[in-house]
Design a protein around this motif. Structure first.
Motif, PDB file in Angstrom:
ATOM      1  N   LYS A   1      -3.479  -0.827  -2.106  1.00 53.28           N
ATOM      2  CA  LYS A   1      -4.188  -0.154  -1.015  1.00 53.28           C
ATOM      3  C   LYS A   1      -3.645   1.257  -0.834  1.00 53.28           C
ATOM      4  O   LYS A   1      -2.462   1.509  -1.084  1.00 53.28           O
ATOM      5  CB  LYS A   1      -4.024  -0.938   0.299  1.00 53.28           C
ATOM      6  CG  LYS A   1      -4.552  -2.369   0.228  1.00 53.28           C
ATOM      7  CD  LYS A   1      -4.262  -3.131   1.504  1.00 53.28           C
ATOM      8  CE  LYS A   1      -4.766  -4.563   1.406  1.00 53.28           C
ATOM      9  NZ  LYS A   1      -4.480  -5.347   2.620  1.00 53.28           N
ATOM     10  N   VAL A   2      -4.513   2.156  -0.399  1.00 53.94           N
ATOM     11  CA  VAL A   2      -4.141   3.549  -0.171  1.00 53.94           C
ATOM     12  C   VAL A   2      -4.623   3.965   1.213  1.00 53.94           C
ATOM     13  O   VAL A   2      -5.775   3.704   1.580  1.00 53.94           O
ATOM     14  CB  VAL A   2      -4.755   4.473  -1.239  1.00 53.94           C
ATOM     15  CG1 VAL A   2      -4.530   5.938  -0.874  1.00 53.94           C
ATOM     16  CG2 VAL A   2      -4.171   4.176  -2.605  1.00 53.94           C
ATOM     17  N   ARG A   3      -3.740   4.596   1.958  1.00 56.69           N
ATOM     18  CA  ARG A   3      -4.144   5.123   3.264  1.00 56.69           C
ATOM     19  C   ARG A   3      -4.265   6.636   3.168  1.00 56.69           C
ATOM     20  O   ARG A   3      -3.303   7.334   2.809  1.00 56.69           O
ATOM     21  CB  ARG A   3      -3.124   4.755   4.343  1.00 56.69           C
ATOM     22  CG  ARG A   3      -3.498   5.338   5.705  1.00 56.69           C
ATOM     23  CD  ARG A   3      -2.414   5.168   6.739  1.00 56.69           C
ATOM     24  NE  ARG A   3      -2.707   5.979   7.920  1.00 56.69           N
ATOM     25  CZ  ARG A   3      -1.779   6.506   8.714  1.00 56.69           C
ATOM     26  NH1 ARG A   3      -0.494   6.301   8.475  1.00 56.69           N
ATOM     27  NH2 ARG A   3      -2.122   7.237   9.749  1.00 56.69           N
ATOM     28  N   LEU A   4      -5.448   7.150   3.489  1.00 57.80           N
ATOM     29  CA  LEU A   4      -5.698   8.581   3.565  1.00 57.80           C
ATOM     30  C   LEU A   4      -5.639   9.006   5.022  1.00 57.80           C
ATOM     31  O   LEU A   4      -5.952   8.228   5.922  1.00 57.80           O
ATOM     32  CB  LEU A   4      -7.079   8.923   2.990  1.00 57.80           C
ATOM     33  CG  LEU A   4      -7.414   8.385   1.594  1.00 57.80           C
ATOM     34  CD1 LEU A   4      -8.823   8.812   1.198  1.00 57.80           C
ATOM     35  CD2 LEU A   4      -6.399   8.862   0.563  1.00 57.80           C
TER      36      LEU A   4
ATOM     37  N   VAL B   1      -8.023   3.159   3.175  1.00 58.04           N
ATOM     38  CA  VAL B   1      -8.047   3.420   4.616  1.00 58.04           C
ATOM     39  C   VAL B   1      -8.373   4.893   4.791  1.00 58.04           C
ATOM     40  O   VAL B   1      -7.690   5.755   4.228  1.00 58.04           O
ATOM     41  CB  VAL B   1      -6.690   3.106   5.264  1.00 58.04           C
ATOM     42  CG1 VAL B   1      -6.726   3.440   6.760  1.00 58.04           C
ATOM     43  CG2 VAL B   1      -6.317   1.645   5.049  1.00 58.04           C
ATOM     44  N   ILE B   2      -9.428   5.196   5.522  1.00 51.92           N
ATOM     45  CA  ILE B   2      -9.771   6.595   5.801  1.00 51.92           C
ATOM     46  C   ILE B   2      -9.529   6.877   7.273  1.00 51.92           C
ATOM     47  O   ILE B   2      -9.472   5.946   8.091  1.00 51.92           O
ATOM     48  CB  ILE B   2     -11.230   6.932   5.415  1.00 51.92           C
ATOM     49  CG1 ILE B   2     -12.222   6.117   6.254  1.00 51.92           C
ATOM     50  CG2 ILE B   2     -11.455   6.709   3.931  1.00 51.92           C
ATOM     51  CD1 ILE B   2     -13.672   6.548   6.065  1.00 51.92           C
ATOM     52  N   GLY B   3      -9.384   8.163   7.629  1.00 51.44           N
ATOM     53  CA  GLY B   3      -9.040   8.493   9.001  1.00 51.44           C
ATOM     54  C   GLY B   3      -9.901   9.564   9.629  1.00 51.44           C
ATOM     55  O   GLY B   3     -10.227  10.567   8.986  1.00 51.44           O
ATOM     56  N   ALA B   4     -10.260   9.344  10.867  1.00 54.45           N
ATOM     57  CA  ALA B   4     -10.889  10.385  11.675  1.00 54.45           C
ATOM     58  C   ALA B   4      -9.770  11.127  12.397  1.00 54.45           C
ATOM     59  O   ALA B   4      -8.888  10.507  12.997  1.00 54.45           O
ATOM     60  CB  ALA B   4     -11.858   9.779  12.683  1.00 54.45           C
TER      61      ALA B   4
ATOM     62  N   GLY C   1       0.823  -1.195   0.000  1.00 50.02           N
ATOM     63  CA  GLY C   1       0.000   0.000   0.000  1.00 50.02           C
ATOM     64  C   GLY C   1       0.859   1.247   0.000  1.00 50.02           C
ATOM     65  O   GLY C   1       2.094   1.188   0.030  1.00 50.02           O
ATOM     66  N   VAL C   2       0.200   2.405  -0.021  1.00 53.69           N
ATOM     67  CA  VAL C   2       0.927   3.675  -0.025  1.00 53.69           C
ATOM     68  C   VAL C   2       0.114   4.703   0.753  1.00 53.69           C
ATOM     69  O   VAL C   2      -1.119   4.638   0.800  1.00 53.69           O
ATOM     70  CB  VAL C   2       1.179   4.157  -1.475  1.00 53.69           C
ATOM     71  CG1 VAL C   2      -0.121   4.577  -2.147  1.00 53.69           C
ATOM     72  CG2 VAL C   2       2.198   5.287  -1.520  1.00 53.69           C
ATOM     73  N   ASN C   3       0.802   5.639   1.387  1.00 57.16           N
ATOM     74  CA  ASN C   3       0.162   6.742   2.087  1.00 57.16           C
ATOM     75  C   ASN C   3      -0.050   7.903   1.120  1.00 57.16           C
ATOM     76  O   ASN C   3       0.859   8.282   0.382  1.00 57.16           O
ATOM     77  CB  ASN C   3       1.024   7.209   3.264  1.00 57.16           C
ATOM     78  CG  ASN C   3       1.041   6.211   4.407  1.00 57.16           C
ATOM     79  OD1 ASN C   3       0.219   6.261   5.301  1.00 57.16           O
ATOM     80  ND2 ASN C   3       1.985   5.278   4.363  1.00 57.16           N
ATOM     81  N   TYR C   4      -1.248   8.469   1.138  1.00 54.19           N
ATOM     82  CA  TYR C   4      -1.620   9.543   0.221  1.00 54.19           C
ATOM     83  C   TYR C   4      -1.957  10.771   1.054  1.00 54.19           C
ATOM     84  O   TYR C   4      -3.096  10.985   1.434  1.00 54.19           O
ATOM     85  CB  TYR C   4      -2.818   9.076  -0.623  1.00 54.19           C
ATOM     86  CG  TYR C   4      -3.333  10.007  -1.690  1.00 54.19           C
ATOM     87  CD1 TYR C   4      -2.783  11.256  -1.946  1.00 54.19           C
ATOM     88  CD2 TYR C   4      -4.428   9.613  -2.459  1.00 54.19           C
ATOM     89  CE1 TYR C   4      -3.287  12.086  -2.944  1.00 54.19           C
ATOM     90  CE2 TYR C   4      -4.956  10.436  -3.461  1.00 54.19           C
ATOM     91  CZ  TYR C   4      -4.371  11.675  -3.687  1.00 54.19           C
ATOM     92  OH  TYR C   4      -4.891  12.492  -4.672  1.00 54.19           O
ATOM     93  N   GLY C   5      -0.930  11.577   1.361  1.00 54.23           N
ATOM     94  CA  GLY C   5      -1.129  12.807   2.107  1.00 54.23           C
ATOM     95  C   GLY C   5      -1.343  13.977   1.163  1.00 54.23           C
ATOM     96  O   GLY C   5      -0.874  13.965   0.020  1.00 54.23           O
TER      97      GLY C   5
ATOM     98  N   THR D   1       1.746  -3.444   4.288  1.00 54.10           N
ATOM     99  CA  THR D   1       2.684  -2.348   4.504  1.00 54.10           C
ATOM    100  C   THR D   1       2.344  -1.176   3.603  1.00 54.10           C
ATOM    101  O   THR D   1       2.260  -1.324   2.379  1.00 54.10           O
ATOM    102  CB  THR D   1       4.130  -2.810   4.233  1.00 54.10           C
ATOM    103  OG1 THR D   1       4.465  -3.871   5.137  1.00 54.10           O
ATOM    104  CG2 THR D   1       5.121  -1.675   4.406  1.00 54.10           C
ATOM    105  N   TYR D   2       2.159  -0.003   4.219  1.00 59.29           N
ATOM    106  CA  TYR D   2       1.855   1.224   3.486  1.00 59.29           C
ATOM    107  C   TYR D   2       3.117   2.087   3.447  1.00 59.29           C
ATOM    108  O   TYR D   2       3.603   2.530   4.491  1.00 59.29           O
ATOM    109  CB  TYR D   2       0.709   1.981   4.161  1.00 59.29           C
ATOM    110  CG  TYR D   2      -0.612   1.250   4.092  1.00 59.29           C
ATOM    111  CD1 TYR D   2      -1.571   1.596   3.144  1.00 59.29           C
ATOM    112  CD2 TYR D   2      -0.903   0.204   4.966  1.00 59.29           C
ATOM    113  CE1 TYR D   2      -2.791   0.930   3.076  1.00 59.29           C
ATOM    114  CE2 TYR D   2      -2.109  -0.481   4.904  1.00 59.29           C
ATOM    115  CZ  TYR D   2      -3.048  -0.115   3.956  1.00 59.29           C
ATOM    116  OH  TYR D   2      -4.240  -0.790   3.884  1.00 59.29           O
ATOM    117  N   ILE D   3       3.638   2.287   2.258  1.00 63.06           N
ATOM    118  CA  ILE D   3       4.867   3.059   2.097  1.00 63.06           C
ATOM    119  C   ILE D   3       4.553   4.548   2.161  1.00 63.06           C
ATOM    120  O   ILE D   3       3.598   5.028   1.557  1.00 63.06           O
ATOM    121  CB  ILE D   3       5.550   2.704   0.763  1.00 63.06           C
ATOM    122  CG1 ILE D   3       5.925   1.218   0.740  1.00 63.06           C
ATOM    123  CG2 ILE D   3       6.796   3.565   0.546  1.00 63.06           C
ATOM    124  CD1 ILE D   3       6.446   0.739  -0.597  1.00 63.06           C
TER     125      ILE D   3
END
Length: 443
Positions: free
Chosen positions: A57-60, A79-82, A30-34, A313-315
């Motif tokens: 996968k993408v983590r927001l 993945v979404i975040g509060a 996965g990867v982190n998308y900031g 693993t989210y890079i």
């Protein structure tokens, strides 16, 4: 004579199995998308970029509706975040939690494949004890809202921790959580067990190197050939810092009675440039770490304490975020540029099919390896400016333990050895089986 009418279905079966095998092979990357930037491409362009890679996968860090909608019907897990600021309301008001889930999850699912909701980021390190105490109730209310929407078994609820939640990590087998948060952590782990949700952690070998800048530590952090480091508690020899950090977390979970809790690496990465006092920030080192990490994950060897399975693993990160505060490295983790070109190639593109660095076997040891040191990420490491390190030829020397402090939110070949059969071999074996069945049917 062979009946050709039977052959086509077998070829379709073979192709389907190969496609399934290929899809499963990359499901852990996965990867982190900031989005703390003013120069990023439109979400639609990013969605197309992701589809051209093997990223699954993408983590927001939030719930940007434009991004979530752009990822609809791509098959990419989200993945979404509060935010930490939402935790008090989520904890105290079940109706607020229900509305939050309705707006940010139900409104997009299932077209947008939301798989995890993270409640807060590195909350356990907060100096605000009220926020820490509200974390679990907030997670419970989000879980209840998902259950009410019949999504409880499909979307998991978690929170993200820094490595500094461990008070002990050297050696990995002695991993332990900070006792001052013992009751809260145990309650969180009970929540994970009851709901089958993962424990999410941010291991950064880059920050461990900032605290111990010897050349042999750099090779250990970059998955490059090195003498290895032995866990004095188990006798296991570790060949890279990533495995050591993840296993320290596993040991901490086991010590609390939760050894079966799934671990997900929510962030890890290496910056390709930084300030003059930030050692190890170079294009070559970033390419080596991320490329060798991907290669290690693809090998499916796992870690010494969790063999045979690669952790999700989210890079960090998809793009540089040019508005982020902090040292220069904070704005130089991006795998891709705003024009969608690669910052450097780590073998993620489907079109180029560029492989990650190929496996290699470490050279025989000339002397016994030193004890291992696994260090959580520091907030602002202060280290002397020294020349860039090179790979040593002398035996490794003892490692000085490093004080754990939190982090706010060209490569030599990897030592990982693949246990997974090549795709071509899988196809050949399936075809042999198919034609054997054909002969049996004809007889």
């Amino acid at each position: 004579m062979r009946k050709s009418s039977h052959i086509i279905p077998y070829f379709l079966l073979c192709s389907s199995l190969l496609c399934f095998y290929s899809a499963r092979a990359e499901s852990f990357i996965g990867v982190n998308y900031g989005i703390v930037a003013d120069n990023l491409p439109p979400p639609e362009a990013t969605a197309k970029l992701l589809q051209s890679t093997s990223i699954e996968k993408v983590r927001l860090y939030g719930t940007d509706p434009g991004i979530i909608k752009a990822l609809a019907n791509t098959g990419i897990g989200i993945v979404i975040g509060a935010a930490n600021g939402d935790i008090p309301a989520l904890a105290s008001d079940p109706e607020f939690a229900g509305n939050w889930v309705g707006s940010n999850v139900v409104a997009h699912y299932p077209a947008s494949k939301i798989i995890v909701v993270t409640v807060g980021n590195e909350v356990m390190l907060s100096t605000d004890q009220n926020l820490v105490s509200q974390l679990l109730p907030a997670m419970q209310n989000v879980q209840n809202a998902l259950n009410a929407a019949s999504l409880g078994g499909k979307i998991k609820v978690s929170t993200v921790h820094a490595m500094a939640v461990l008070s002990q990590s050297d050696p990995p087998s002695s991993g332990a959580f900070n006792p001052k948060n013992g009751d809260t952590m145990k309650a969180l782990l009970e929540f994970h067990k009851a709901n089958g949700s993962p424990f999410m952690i941010n291991p950064y070998p880059f920050f461990a190197y900032q605290g111990d800048s010897r050349p042999e530590t750099l090779s250990f952090c970059l998955f490059q050939p090195n003498p290895g480091r032995v866990d004095s508690g188990t006798g296991i020899k570790y060949m890279n810092m990533f495995d050591a950090q993840v296993d320290a977390v596993h040991s901490a979970l086991k010590a609390m009675g939760f050894k079966d809790t799934e671990i997900v690496v929510a962030e890890t990465g290496w910056p390709y440039k930084g300030d003059s006092n930030e050692l190890g920030t170079s294009m070559d080192n970033a390419k080596a770490y991320n490329g060798n990490l991907i290669n290690h994950l693809r090998s499916m060897v796992g870690t010494p304490l969790m063999p045979g399975k690669s952790v999700d693993t989210y890079i960090f990160a998809l793009y540089d975020e040019n508005l982020k505060p902090g040292p220069g490295s904070e704005r130089a983790f991006g795998l891709f540029k705003p024009d969608l070109s690669m910052t450097y190639d780590v073998g993620l593109s489907k079109s180029t099919q560029s492989p990650a660095p190929s496996p290699d076997i470490p050279a025989p040891l000339a002397a016994p390896p030193a004890p291992i040191t696994v260090t959580p990420a520091p907030t602002t490491p202060v280290v002397p400016l020294i020349p860039a390190p090179t790979i040593p030829t002398a035996p490794i020397i003892p490692v000085t333990p490093m004080n754990p402090t939190p982090r706010p939110a060209a490569g030599i070949r990897s030592i990982a050895i693949s246990c997974r059969p090549p795709r071509s071999l899988v196809l050949i074996l399936v075809m042999i089986l198919a034609f054997t069945l054909e002969e049996v049917l004809e007889d």
